[in-house]
Design an enzyme around this catalytic site. Sequence first.
Site, PDB file in Angstrom:
ATOM      1  N   CYS A 280       0.826  -1.213   0.000  1.00  0.00           N
ATOM      2  CA  CYS A 280       0.000   0.000   0.000  1.00  0.00           C
ATOM      3  C   CYS A 280       0.861   1.265   0.000  1.00  0.00           C
ATOM      4  O   CYS A 280       1.580   1.515  -0.963  1.00  0.00           O
ATOM      5  CB  CYS A 280      -1.010  -0.028   1.136  1.00  0.00           C
ATOM      6  SG  CYS A 280      -2.349   1.170   0.907  1.00  0.00           S
TER       7      CYS A 280
ATOM      8  N   GLU B  72      -2.761  -8.825   3.568  1.00  0.00           N
ATOM      9  CA  GLU B  72      -3.082  -9.296   4.929  1.00  0.00           C
ATOM     10  C   GLU B  72      -4.571  -9.194   5.234  1.00  0.00           C
ATOM     11  O   GLU B  72      -5.032  -9.716   6.252  1.00  0.00           O
ATOM     12  CB  GLU B  72      -2.243  -8.523   5.956  1.00  0.00           C
ATOM     13  CG  GLU B  72      -2.678  -7.082   6.244  1.00  0.00           C
ATOM     14  CD  GLU B  72      -2.231  -6.056   5.218  1.00  0.00           C
ATOM     15  OE1 GLU B  72      -1.743  -6.455   4.142  1.00  0.00           O
ATOM     16  OE2 GLU B  72      -2.371  -4.846   5.498  1.00  0.00           O
TER      17      GLU B  72
ATOM     18  N   HIS C 292      -4.063  -4.761   0.133  1.00  0.00           N
ATOM     19  CA  HIS C 292      -3.604  -5.283   1.420  1.00  0.00           C
ATOM     20  C   HIS C 292      -3.725  -6.812   1.418  1.00  0.00           C
ATOM     21  O   HIS C 292      -4.804  -7.336   1.679  1.00  0.00           O
ATOM     22  CB  HIS C 292      -4.449  -4.703   2.553  1.00  0.00           C
ATOM     23  CG  HIS C 292      -4.146  -3.269   2.822  1.00  0.00           C
ATOM     24  ND1 HIS C 292      -3.150  -2.873   3.681  1.00  0.00           N
ATOM     25  CD2 HIS C 292      -4.676  -2.129   2.315  1.00  0.00           C
ATOM     26  CE1 HIS C 292      -3.086  -1.555   3.701  1.00  0.00           C
ATOM     27  NE2 HIS C 292      -4.003  -1.078   2.881  1.00  0.00           N
TER      28      HIS C 292
END
Lengths: 216, 256
Positions: free
Chosen positions: A85, A196, A194
């Site tokens: 990001c 994650e 993202h």
Amino acid sequence: MSQKLLTIIDYGMGNLHSVAKALEAVAPQFQIEITNDRARILEADHVVLPGVGAIRDCMAEIRRQQVDEVVAENLASGKPFLGICVGMQALMAHSDENQGIDCLNQFDGHVHRFPSGLIDSHGLPMKVPHMGWNHVTKTKDHPIWNSIESDSHFYFVHSYFVEPHENYSAGICHYGTDFAAMIYRDNLFATQFHPEKSAEAGLQLLKNFTQWNGTL
Amino acid sequence: MPLAKRIIPCLDVDQGRVVKGVNFLNIRDAGDPVEVARRYNEQGADEITMLDITATHEGRDTMIETVKAIAGQVFIPLTVGGGIRKVDDIRAMLNAGADKVGINSAAIHNPEFVKEASQRFGAQCIVVAIDAKQVGDHWEIFTHGGRNPTGINAVEWAKKMADYGAGEILLTSMDQDGVKSGFDLALTRAVADAVDIPVIASGGVGNLDHLAQGVLEGHADAVLAASIFHFGEYSIQEAKQHMMDRGIEMRLPAKR
């Protein structure tokens, strides 16, 4: 055999715990450490540069904590390096955010804001930030794509996007305009989304990163 | 291939348990939040929102533990709202593993708080929650579960919050909440068309077509629902399939 070390560079911006928890879930063979300690970052087998928030504050902290030098050394070392990001945007030469900010210039590219007035397929104005799950189309057969289908959905949240000057795109996304969702060069890989927070596809990507040796 | 619309199951959490009532009455226990969040994740939920309805300090500490437990197991965005009043509250939730926080009454008492929070943590993690009721020909913001009027026009407030740095609006119709007759589509559309940030429609979902209406007629970017999912009436997959059948772009989870 000693445990491998993965450091997540902590320069005081963003929620690093999400990244750490996702990596812990997919890479139990790694010790995951959140740190800004130069020695530990240089010692690591794999390095992650995350980031959320405004680029001006991110760059100010990166410079104040001399993370810029550590990033440069790390990239030169050939070890696998992942930007996420704002961590991806920070690697570029320049961002238009906050009236224009010079970034790390590790990558020949610029960061632009999504233009206003774009219309989506339902005929409605497109919202900024670009927030939610969008497709990423594979443009480069890279080890990071292992076991992930092209056009998988990943979770994005950003108002600015990267336009690399050189053709180092590993994946593109479309939101009013095509933009770089993944870029690569040598031992560097970076994602605008993202991983994650991108469920199975994101976890697979992180797992691939931890298994990558930094070469193509 | 456009951006997918999102389905967000909402967990009302009290003292470490998911609860759901109808118009704040008949509170039913709907399970352990970690288990519930994991189930929704497996079904393909796009995000999870948890509202802390606890009024005590002990309950608040339990909430932080709950957020930590969920964030260690569920790798989709997690929003936590309820009782977020200070920068420290935001930091505590983000450190526990939340990705976004919902700010409601604190924004009404002090709009500058939204500005400060957005500058400090980034707009991407600031969700301003708006509870609105129809009053004559417009909608007004109410606090305290719909009991206290503020005299603030909901559409104007949404625009102001977007200007102040909110990254998203969570819009709940107090008229519809728990009634299961569908979103207040006129309210949803009025707000969604007035701001250039994403709007989550909330309050009133009783069947799957209500979710589709929220997007198609209400122009919402995401739809939030609780009880239709909690008690097994519908799964997230069924909801997504229905929305796709109505021509809405949705994310289907990767096959295992």
